[in-house]
Write a protein that holds these residues in place. Structure first.
Motif, PDB file in Angstrom:
ATOM      1  N   LEU A 145       0.835  -1.207   0.000  1.00 37.02           N
ATOM      2  CA  LEU A 145       0.000   0.000   0.000  1.00 37.02           C
ATOM      3  C   LEU A 145       0.869   1.256   0.000  1.00 37.02           C
ATOM      4  O   LEU A 145       0.560   2.246  -0.686  1.00 37.02           O
ATOM      5  CB  LEU A 145      -0.942   0.006   1.204  1.00 37.02           C
ATOM      6  CG  LEU A 145      -2.024  -1.063   1.215  1.00 37.02           C
ATOM      7  CD1 LEU A 145      -2.804  -1.007   2.525  1.00 37.02           C
ATOM      8  CD2 LEU A 145      -2.945  -0.904   0.021  1.00 37.02           C
ATOM      9  N   ASN A 146       1.977   1.235   0.722  1.00 34.87           N
ATOM     10  CA  ASN A 146       2.911   2.353   0.730  1.00 34.87           C
ATOM     11  C   ASN A 146       3.502   2.584  -0.661  1.00 34.87           C
ATOM     12  O   ASN A 146       3.630   3.722  -1.101  1.00 34.87           O
ATOM     13  CB  ASN A 146       4.028   2.096   1.756  1.00 34.87           C
ATOM     14  CG  ASN A 146       5.079   3.171   1.746  1.00 34.87           C
ATOM     15  OD1 ASN A 146       4.781   4.358   1.855  1.00 34.87           O
ATOM     16  ND2 ASN A 146       6.319   2.763   1.606  1.00 34.87           N
ATOM     17  N   TRP A 147       3.860   1.512  -1.348  1.00 31.94           N
ATOM     18  CA  TRP A 147       4.411   1.670  -2.698  1.00 31.94           C
ATOM     19  C   TRP A 147       3.376   2.264  -3.649  1.00 31.94           C
ATOM     20  O   TRP A 147       3.719   3.098  -4.492  1.00 31.94           O
ATOM     21  CB  TRP A 147       4.870   0.332  -3.250  1.00 31.94           C
ATOM     22  CG  TRP A 147       6.050  -0.249  -2.559  1.00 31.94           C
ATOM     23  CD1 TRP A 147       7.042   0.420  -1.889  1.00 31.94           C
ATOM     24  CD2 TRP A 147       6.363  -1.623  -2.458  1.00 31.94           C
ATOM     25  NE1 TRP A 147       7.948  -0.462  -1.380  1.00 31.94           N
ATOM     26  CE2 TRP A 147       7.557  -1.727  -1.710  1.00 31.94           C
ATOM     27  CE3 TRP A 147       5.764  -2.789  -2.911  1.00 31.94           C
ATOM     28  CZ2 TRP A 147       8.163  -2.944  -1.434  1.00 31.94           C
ATOM     29  CZ3 TRP A 147       6.360  -3.994  -2.627  1.00 31.94           C
ATOM     30  CH2 TRP A 147       7.537  -4.065  -1.900  1.00 31.94           C
ATOM     31  N   ILE A 148       2.143   1.831  -3.527  1.00 33.86           N
ATOM     32  CA  ILE A 148       1.086   2.380  -4.388  1.00 33.86           C
ATOM     33  C   ILE A 148       0.920   3.868  -4.100  1.00 33.86           C
ATOM     34  O   ILE A 148       0.845   4.689  -5.027  1.00 33.86           O
ATOM     35  CB  ILE A 148      -0.236   1.605  -4.186  1.00 33.86           C
ATOM     36  CG1 ILE A 148      -0.085   0.172  -4.696  1.00 33.86           C
ATOM     37  CG2 ILE A 148      -1.399   2.323  -4.874  1.00 33.86           C
ATOM     38  CD1 ILE A 148      -1.213  -0.763  -4.289  1.00 33.86           C
ATOM     39  N   TYR A 149       0.877   4.231  -2.832  1.00 32.92           N
ATOM     40  CA  TYR A 149       0.768   5.643  -2.448  1.00 32.92           C
ATOM     41  C   TYR A 149       1.939   6.450  -3.014  1.00 32.92           C
ATOM     42  O   TYR A 149       1.748   7.512  -3.595  1.00 32.92           O
ATOM     43  CB  TYR A 149       0.716   5.745  -0.920  1.00 32.92           C
ATOM     44  CG  TYR A 149       0.848   7.167  -0.415  1.00 32.92           C
ATOM     45  CD1 TYR A 149      -0.244   8.036  -0.458  1.00 32.92           C
ATOM     46  CD2 TYR A 149       2.062   7.640   0.086  1.00 32.92           C
ATOM     47  CE1 TYR A 149      -0.119   9.330  -0.011  1.00 32.92           C
ATOM     48  CE2 TYR A 149       2.189   8.935   0.541  1.00 32.92           C
ATOM     49  CZ  TYR A 149       1.097   9.789   0.483  1.00 32.92           C
ATOM     50  OH  TYR A 149       1.229  11.073   0.922  1.00 32.92           O
ATOM     51  N   ARG A 150       3.145   5.939  -2.849  1.00 26.74           N
ATOM     52  CA  ARG A 150       4.331   6.647  -3.327  1.00 26.74           C
ATOM     53  C   ARG A 150       4.355   6.748  -4.847  1.00 26.74           C
ATOM     54  O   ARG A 150       4.829   7.730  -5.406  1.00 26.74           O
ATOM     55  CB  ARG A 150       5.596   5.960  -2.818  1.00 26.74           C
ATOM     56  CG  ARG A 150       5.777   6.165  -1.321  1.00 26.74           C
ATOM     57  CD  ARG A 150       6.971   5.458  -0.790  1.00 26.74           C
ATOM     58  NE  ARG A 150       8.184   6.013  -1.375  1.00 26.74           N
ATOM     59  CZ  ARG A 150       9.383   5.518  -1.148  1.00 26.74           C
ATOM     60  NH1 ARG A 150       9.531   4.466  -0.367  1.00 26.74           N
ATOM     61  NH2 ARG A 150      10.440   6.065  -1.696  1.00 26.74           N
ATOM     62  N   TYR A 151       3.841   5.736  -5.521  1.00 27.99           N
ATOM     63  CA  TYR A 151       3.784   5.771  -6.983  1.00 27.99           C
ATOM     64  C   TYR A 151       2.969   6.973  -7.457  1.00 27.99           C
ATOM     65  O   TYR A 151       3.349   7.684  -8.373  1.00 27.99           O
ATOM     66  CB  TYR A 151       3.187   4.465  -7.518  1.00 27.99           C
ATOM     67  CG  TYR A 151       3.018   4.446  -9.014  1.00 27.99           C
ATOM     68  CD1 TYR A 151       4.105   4.212  -9.851  1.00 27.99           C
ATOM     69  CD2 TYR A 151       1.772   4.663  -9.598  1.00 27.99           C
ATOM     70  CE1 TYR A 151       3.954   4.195 -11.224  1.00 27.99           C
ATOM     71  CE2 TYR A 151       1.610   4.643 -10.971  1.00 27.99           C
ATOM     72  CZ  TYR A 151       2.706   4.411 -11.780  1.00 27.99           C
ATOM     73  OH  TYR A 151       2.560   4.406 -13.146  1.00 27.99           O
ATOM     74  N   PHE A 152       1.843   7.222  -6.798  1.00 31.10           N
ATOM     75  CA  PHE A 152       0.976   8.321  -7.213  1.00 31.10           C
ATOM     76  C   PHE A 152       1.421   9.682  -6.684  1.00 31.10           C
ATOM     77  O   PHE A 152       1.088  10.704  -7.256  1.00 31.10           O
ATOM     78  CB  PHE A 152      -0.475   8.041  -6.800  1.00 31.10           C
ATOM     79  CG  PHE A 152      -1.108   6.959  -7.625  1.00 31.10           C
ATOM     80  CD1 PHE A 152      -1.393   7.163  -8.964  1.00 31.10           C
ATOM     81  CD2 PHE A 152      -1.391   5.727  -7.068  1.00 31.10           C
ATOM     82  CE1 PHE A 152      -1.962   6.165  -9.737  1.00 31.10           C
ATOM     83  CE2 PHE A 152      -1.952   4.721  -7.824  1.00 31.10           C
ATOM     84  CZ  PHE A 152      -2.234   4.937  -9.170  1.00 31.10           C
ATOM     85  N   THR A 153       2.158   9.700  -5.587  1.00 31.69           N
ATOM     86  CA  THR A 153       2.571  10.983  -5.016  1.00 31.69           C
ATOM     87  C   THR A 153       3.993  11.397  -5.389  1.00 31.69           C
ATOM     88  O   THR A 153       4.369  12.535  -5.166  1.00 31.69           O
ATOM     89  CB  THR A 153       2.454  10.954  -3.475  1.00 31.69           C
ATOM     90  OG1 THR A 153       3.303   9.937  -2.958  1.00 31.69           O
ATOM     91  CG2 THR A 153       1.019  10.748  -3.046  1.00 31.69           C
ATOM     92  N   GLU A 154       4.773  10.478  -5.952  1.00 30.65           N
ATOM     93  CA  GLU A 154       6.158  10.792  -6.297  1.00 30.65           C
ATOM     94  C   GLU A 154       6.406  10.698  -7.800  1.00 30.65           C
ATOM     95  O   GLU A 154       7.442  10.214  -8.241  1.00 30.65           O
ATOM     96  CB  GLU A 154       7.116   9.877  -5.534  1.00 30.65           C
ATOM     97  CG  GLU A 154       7.060  10.086  -4.041  1.00 30.65           C
ATOM     98  CD  GLU A 154       7.962   9.129  -3.277  1.00 30.65           C
ATOM     99  OE1 GLU A 154       8.666   8.302  -3.902  1.00 30.65           O
ATOM    100  OE2 GLU A 154       7.962   9.213  -2.040  1.00 30.65           O
ATOM    101  N   HIS A 156       4.922   8.948 -10.346  1.00 26.25           N
ATOM    102  CA  HIS A 156       4.820   7.650 -11.037  1.00 26.25           C
ATOM    103  C   HIS A 156       6.155   6.939 -11.187  1.00 26.25           C
ATOM    104  O   HIS A 156       6.392   6.245 -12.171  1.00 26.25           O
ATOM    105  CB  HIS A 156       4.134   7.813 -12.402  1.00 26.25           C
ATOM    106  CG  HIS A 156       2.734   8.315 -12.286  1.00 26.25           C
ATOM    107  ND1 HIS A 156       1.714   7.547 -11.802  1.00 26.25           N
ATOM    108  CD2 HIS A 156       2.192   9.540 -12.551  1.00 26.25           C
ATOM    109  CE1 HIS A 156       0.599   8.263 -11.797  1.00 26.25           C
ATOM    110  NE2 HIS A 156       0.863   9.464 -12.241  1.00 26.25           N
ATOM    111  N   SER A 158       8.657   4.039  -9.941  1.00 25.29           N
ATOM    112  CA  SER A 158       8.568   2.767  -9.223  1.00 25.29           C
ATOM    113  C   SER A 158       9.859   1.993  -9.414  1.00 25.29           C
ATOM    114  O   SER A 158      10.554   2.163 -10.396  1.00 25.29           O
ATOM    115  CB  SER A 158       7.375   1.950  -9.707  1.00 25.29           C
ATOM    116  OG  SER A 158       7.566   1.574 -11.053  1.00 25.29           O
TER     117      SER A 158
END
Length: 194
Positions: A145-154, A156, A158
């Motif tokens: 869930l953290n990676w998904i959040y970071r993908y959208f906030t940083e 895209h 990954s």
């Protein structure tokens, strides 16, 4: 270790050894890069507590006596070899530090296997050991869930190595989660199928 003081019943020493290898390989930057005091302290805590658990399970007379070596027979050296081979082939940069980082990610993805096999062999899982494995799996699920959040906030960005390894690791827990949920729902002792 588990069950309060001095008991290792139901805990895989091989999984603990794999986690020690994961943390040592991942936190080699402790000697080269200073990020913060908190970061450095946490890396030292992960390494020393993992080493202490392994030491207790190998050397402490009371703990060693309760460890079920006959059930904990998974050949974890093959996991180490496979993770190392993958790290040599699939890494972000062919440097010692990046290979160690990739190795730690690949090894962490499968480090729970000896524990799951031990629990499956012993069939009956006590509450503390079951909760230990549940929280290890939940930790990985929250990491995704953290990676998904970071993908959208940083922007895209990954890193595919931890994403794939995290999905593999979470998949390994899926069967355990299912039986854990059934035991909780039916208010019965957790028992894994043979």
């Amino acid at each position: 270790v588990a069950h309060g003081s001095g008991c290792a019943a139901g805990v895989s020493r091989k999984t603990q050894e794999l986690y020690l290898a994961v943390f040592v390989a991942r936190y080699l930057d402790l000697f080269t890069d200073y990020i913060s005091l908190y970061n450095s302290v946490m890396k030292i805590v992960f390494i020393t507590t993992s080493a202490a658990i392994v030491w207790y399970m190998r050397r402490h007379p009371q703990v060693r006596r309760t460890y079920d070596r006959d059930q904990d027979t998974f050949r974890h050296v093959f996991l180490v070899a496979a993770a190392f081979a993958l790290a040599l082939i699939f890494n972000e940069r062919f440097t010692l530090r990046e290979i160690c980082w990739a190795f730690s990610i690949y090894l962490e993805a499968v480090a729970i296997l000896p524990q799951l096999v031990l629990l499956q062999r012993s069939r009956n899982v006590d509450n503390l050991t079951g909760q230990y494995v549940l929280f290890l799996g939940a930790y990985r699920a929250f990491y995704i869930l953290n990676w998904i959040y970071r993908y959208f906030t940083e922007g895209h960005q990954s890193r595919w190595i931890p994403w794939i390894a995290g999905l593999v690791q979470t998949g390994l827990y899926a069967d355990f989660f299912y039986y854990y949920f059934l035991s909780w729902k039916n208010n019965v002792k957790l028992e894994l199928p043979a």
